[in-house]
Design a protein around this motif. Structure first.
Motif, short mmCIF file in Angstrom:
data_model
loop_
_atom_site.label_atom_id
_atom_site.label_comp_id
_atom_site.label_asym_id
_atom_site.label_seq_id
_atom_site.Cartn_x
_atom_site.Cartn_y
_atom_site.Cartn_z
N VAL A 100 -44.24 56.43 -75.65
CA VAL A 100 -45.19 57.38 -76.23
C VAL A 100 -45.38 57.10 -77.72
N ALA A 101 -44.32 56.58 -78.36
CA ALA A 101 -44.39 56.32 -79.80
C ALA A 101 -45.28 55.12 -80.15
N LEU A 102 -45.51 54.28 -79.16
CA LEU A 102 -46.18 53.00 -79.43
C LEU A 102 -47.47 53.10 -80.24
N TYR A 109 -47.51 55.06 -88.60
CA TYR A 109 -46.99 56.39 -88.99
C TYR A 109 -45.54 56.26 -89.48
N GLN A 110 -45.12 57.23 -90.27
CA GLN A 110 -43.76 57.27 -90.76
C GLN A 110 -42.81 57.70 -89.65
N HIS A 111 -41.58 57.20 -89.77
CA HIS A 111 -40.56 57.44 -88.75
C HIS A 111 -40.41 58.92 -88.40
N ARG A 117 -44.20 64.05 -83.61
CA ARG A 117 -45.40 63.98 -82.77
C ARG A 117 -45.09 63.59 -81.33
N VAL A 118 -44.15 62.63 -81.17
CA VAL A 118 -43.80 62.20 -79.81
C VAL A 118 -43.20 63.38 -79.05
#
Ligand code: ADP
Ligand code: ADP
Length: 222
Positions: A100-102, A109-111, A117-118
């Motif tokens: 989903v983070a991909l 985006y920042q870590h 968001r994920v």
């Protein structure tokens, strides 16, 4: 949100996949796209994604004239469009979270932002508790929900889904549609290509019908 004016798409083979298509989809609408195989559904979505360009006519997405978007601007343009596929196209060499983070990683985006968001996206599809597992261990319906979380994690204004329930039984298909409806209620514009007539009838939304590259019903809001 989506406006096609007199759009024709002819492939290099000479095949005319879309012929003089006029459509208008307003911001916040949820519209089904139907038509037999070969009617032009995928071509219509590819034109919106700028994976193909029209041979004739004018396409405006989110108020932007797409003909003015150059190759170098396409990646940025696509960040505002979420895409859901029939075979979800998840990567089985990494966790649900990382799948989903991909899109967020690609977008830089920042870590800390990515984590927030994920988890928000996984929460919306009811899979927050599965963030650490490998998607290969999930059921078909769960995998498709991960695919949806990935499509919306960027909070796109527009989501395109191509046969998103094609591999699911009626009950799971209904669940997926409920999810789409919830995103629509948040203001996301949705276009969902499907052959599933039962599902369409139950949803009671506009149906844009294509036949042999032409719009035969539902091209503009009622
Ligand atoms: P659908 O998604 O409704 O099945 P498509 O948009 O895939 O329809 O296809 C519409 C028509 O365009 C079909 O006749 C198909 O064979 C043709 N077509 C699709 N993609 C290409 C391509 N890359 N080159 C040539 N013809 C294509
Ligand atoms: P934030 O400012 O925290 O990023 P917003 O105020 O933009 O969130 O959004 C309000 C709520 O609506 C949030 O819970 C957000 O996750 C949700 N939301 C809005 N658009 C979308 C979308 N396209 N996909 C998923 N969730 C969305």
């Amino acid at each position: 949100m989506i406006r096609f004016q007199n759009v024709t798409k002819r492939y290099a083979t000479g095949q005319e996949a879309l012929s003089r298509v006029d459509i208008q989809i307003d911001r916040g609408e949820m519209v089904f796209l139907t038509g037999h195989s070969g009617a032009g559904k995928s071509t219509l979505m590819k034109l919106i994604m700028l994976m193909e360009r029209p041979s004739n006519g004018h396409i405006e997405i989110g108020g932007r004239d797409t003909s003015a978007i150059r190759r170098s601007g396409i990646a940025h343009y696509r960040r505002d469009i979420g895409v859901v596929f029939q075979n979800h196209q998840l990567l089985f060499d990494r966790s649900v979270f990382d799948n989903v983070a991909l899109p967020l990683q690609v977008a830089g985006y920042q870590h800390s932002d990515i984590g927030r968001r994920v988890r928000a996206a996984l929460d919306k599809v009811g899979l927050l508790h599965k963030e650490r597992v490998n998607p290969v261990t999930l059921s078909g319906g769960e995998q498709q929900r991960v695919g949806i979380a990935r499509a919306v994690v960027n909070k796109p204004a527009l989501v395109l889904a191509d046969e998103p329930t094609g591999n699911l039984d009626p009950e799971l298909s209904a669940e997926i549609m409920t999810l789409f409806r919830q995103f629509n209620e948040l203001g996301v514009t949705l276009m969902i290509a499907t052959h599933d007539i039962d599902l369409i009838e139950r949803m009671n939304k506009r149906v844009l019908q294509l036949a042999e590259g032409r719009v035969i019903a539902g091209g503009v809001p009622q």
